[in-house]
Design an enzyme around this catalytic site. Structure first.
Site, short mmCIF file in Angstrom:
data_model
loop_
_atom_site.label_atom_id
_atom_site.label_comp_id
_atom_site.label_asym_id
_atom_site.label_seq_id
_atom_site.Cartn_x
_atom_site.Cartn_y
_atom_site.Cartn_z
N ASP A 26 0.74 -1.56 0.08
CA ASP A 26 -0.05 0.10 0.20
C ASP A 26 0.51 0.95 0.09
O ASP A 26 2.12 0.83 0.45
CB ASP A 26 -1.00 -0.35 1.45
CG ASP A 26 -2.06 1.12 1.18
OD1 ASP A 26 -2.92 1.76 0.53
OD2 ASP A 26 -1.98 1.55 2.22
N ASP A 28 -0.45 5.09 0.29
CA ASP A 28 0.38 5.99 1.85
C ASP A 28 -1.01 5.49 3.27
O ASP A 28 -1.24 4.42 4.07
CB ASP A 28 -1.52 6.97 1.77
CG ASP A 28 -1.89 8.56 1.89
OD1 ASP A 28 -0.72 8.68 3.19
OD2 ASP A 28 -2.11 9.35 1.36
N ASP A 225 -1.01 -0.56 6.17
CA ASP A 225 -1.29 -0.08 7.38
C ASP A 225 -3.13 -0.11 8.19
O ASP A 225 -2.70 0.51 8.74
CB ASP A 225 -0.61 1.77 7.54
CG ASP A 225 -1.80 2.24 6.69
OD1 ASP A 225 -2.58 1.64 5.24
OD2 ASP A 225 -2.30 3.68 6.76
#
Length: 342
Positions: A26, A28, A225
């Site tokens: 991922d 961001d 995250d």
């Protein structure tokens, strides 16, 4: 142990960059935040790549094209080609192409990333419900997307035109805080029409399929995250995952994770890709990791020991997830987390 019954983080005797052939990262909250590289990301990714691991960047943001994302990463010091970037726009374009004839018109509610992805699949982007579209596709269009675009989608969807969405993330991080994401825009059309779109992005299978098709990964590791997109996407794809604590997920959310949100590994940041992962073992009535032991008390999670805070968190996860089984842990873990500084 089946993935649905995960009750503890796993260990790895090898560095994760050696144990897996491809990292599905991922962006961001993992690689960058607010456009700037997260601490240790650039060096960690360079080391993993030099060791032979293929790096692929997987994003639900359908606004930017793969070329634009690759240029941004390269500017940050992470050499990246457009072929290394997989977007939800690409996943939804493939999904549409499998259901409408080649050359069909598709009404686009979103940005350039969607248009590029549709053309790649031999479809023609159009701007109006009166252009006789065979499908409607909705993706994040940025803060300047006119309100009238939602009305255009609603007109077509209300006529029975099939409706697709790149993703349904309700929020998106920005330099000024949390802003409405594509999921919020999808809700506008849903409220106006009562219809339901077909969705391609994380955590759903079309995105995972697109990623595997484009990377050729044989043993991928999802790195993210967010529990509800990255980790759940790995769960749905039946592959392993690494949660890094540089983004939105905190310790309390991790302890309360239901089975589909429980990562295989947990680490502070992307340096966790370059090391082995410690084993979490049963110890009497609880679990042990490093210098910490954790157990389930009558109403709370109890933690003893010292050493690396992450080892304590891993042990706490084992206690919490075992107590929750296939549900959500509702025991108080506040004092234990406070002791870890998490």
């Amino acid at each position: 142990m089946s993935q649905g019954a995960r009750t503890r983080p796993e260990g790895s005797g090898q560095a994760l960059s050696k144990a897996y052939d491809t990292a599905l990262l991922d962006l961001d909250g993992v690689v960058y935040a607010g456009g700037n590289a997260i601490a240790h990301a650039v060096d960690s990714l360079a080391t993993a790549r030099e060791g032979g691991m293929h790096l692929a960047y997987v994003t639900n943001n359908a606004l930017r094209t793969p070329d634009t994302v690759a240029e941004h990463l390269t500017e940050l010091g992470i050499p990246t080609g457009a072929d290394d970037v997989i977007t939800s726009a690409q996943a939804v374009a493939r999904l549409i192409s499998e259901q409408v004839p080649a050359g069909s018109r598709v009404l686009v509610i979103g940005g350039e990333g969607l248009r590029v992805a549709l053309r790649e699949r031999g479809l023609e982007p159009v701007e109006s419900a009166d252009d006789d579209p065979a499908a409607v596709v909705q993706g994040f269009g940025g803060p300047d997307l006119p309100w009238g675009r939602f009305a255009e989608a609603s007109y077509a969807v209300a006529r029975g035109v099939p409706w697709f969405a790149s993703n349904t993330d309700l929020t998106i991080p920005s330099g000024r805080g949390i802003a409405p994401g594509n999921g919020a825009a999808v809700e506008v059309v849903r409220i106006a029409t009562g219809a339901e779109p077909q969705v391609a992005g994380k955590p759903l299978p079309p995105m995972h399929r697109e990623t595997i098709l484009r990377t050729g990964a044989k043993r991928p590791l999802v790195v993210g995250d967010r529990l509800d997109t990255d980790i759940e996407g790995a769960f749905n794809g039946e592959v392993d995952s690494l949660l890094v604590l540089t983004g939105v997920t905190d310790g309390a959310q991790l302890l309360a994770a239901p089975p589909q949100h429980r990562p295989t590994y947990v680490d502070a940041d992307l340096r966790g890709m370059l090391t082995g992962q410690p084993e979490v073992t049963e110890a009497g009535e609880g679990f042990r990791c490093g210098g910490w032991s954790a157990r389930v008390g009558e109403e709370r999670l109890e933690l003893d020991g010292d050493g690396e805070a992450l080892d304590g968190l891993r042990a706490l996860c084992a206690a919490a997830w075992t107590a929750a089984g296939d549900g959500v842990c509702e025991l108080d873990g506040g004092k234990a987390l406070a002791r870890l500084g998490l």
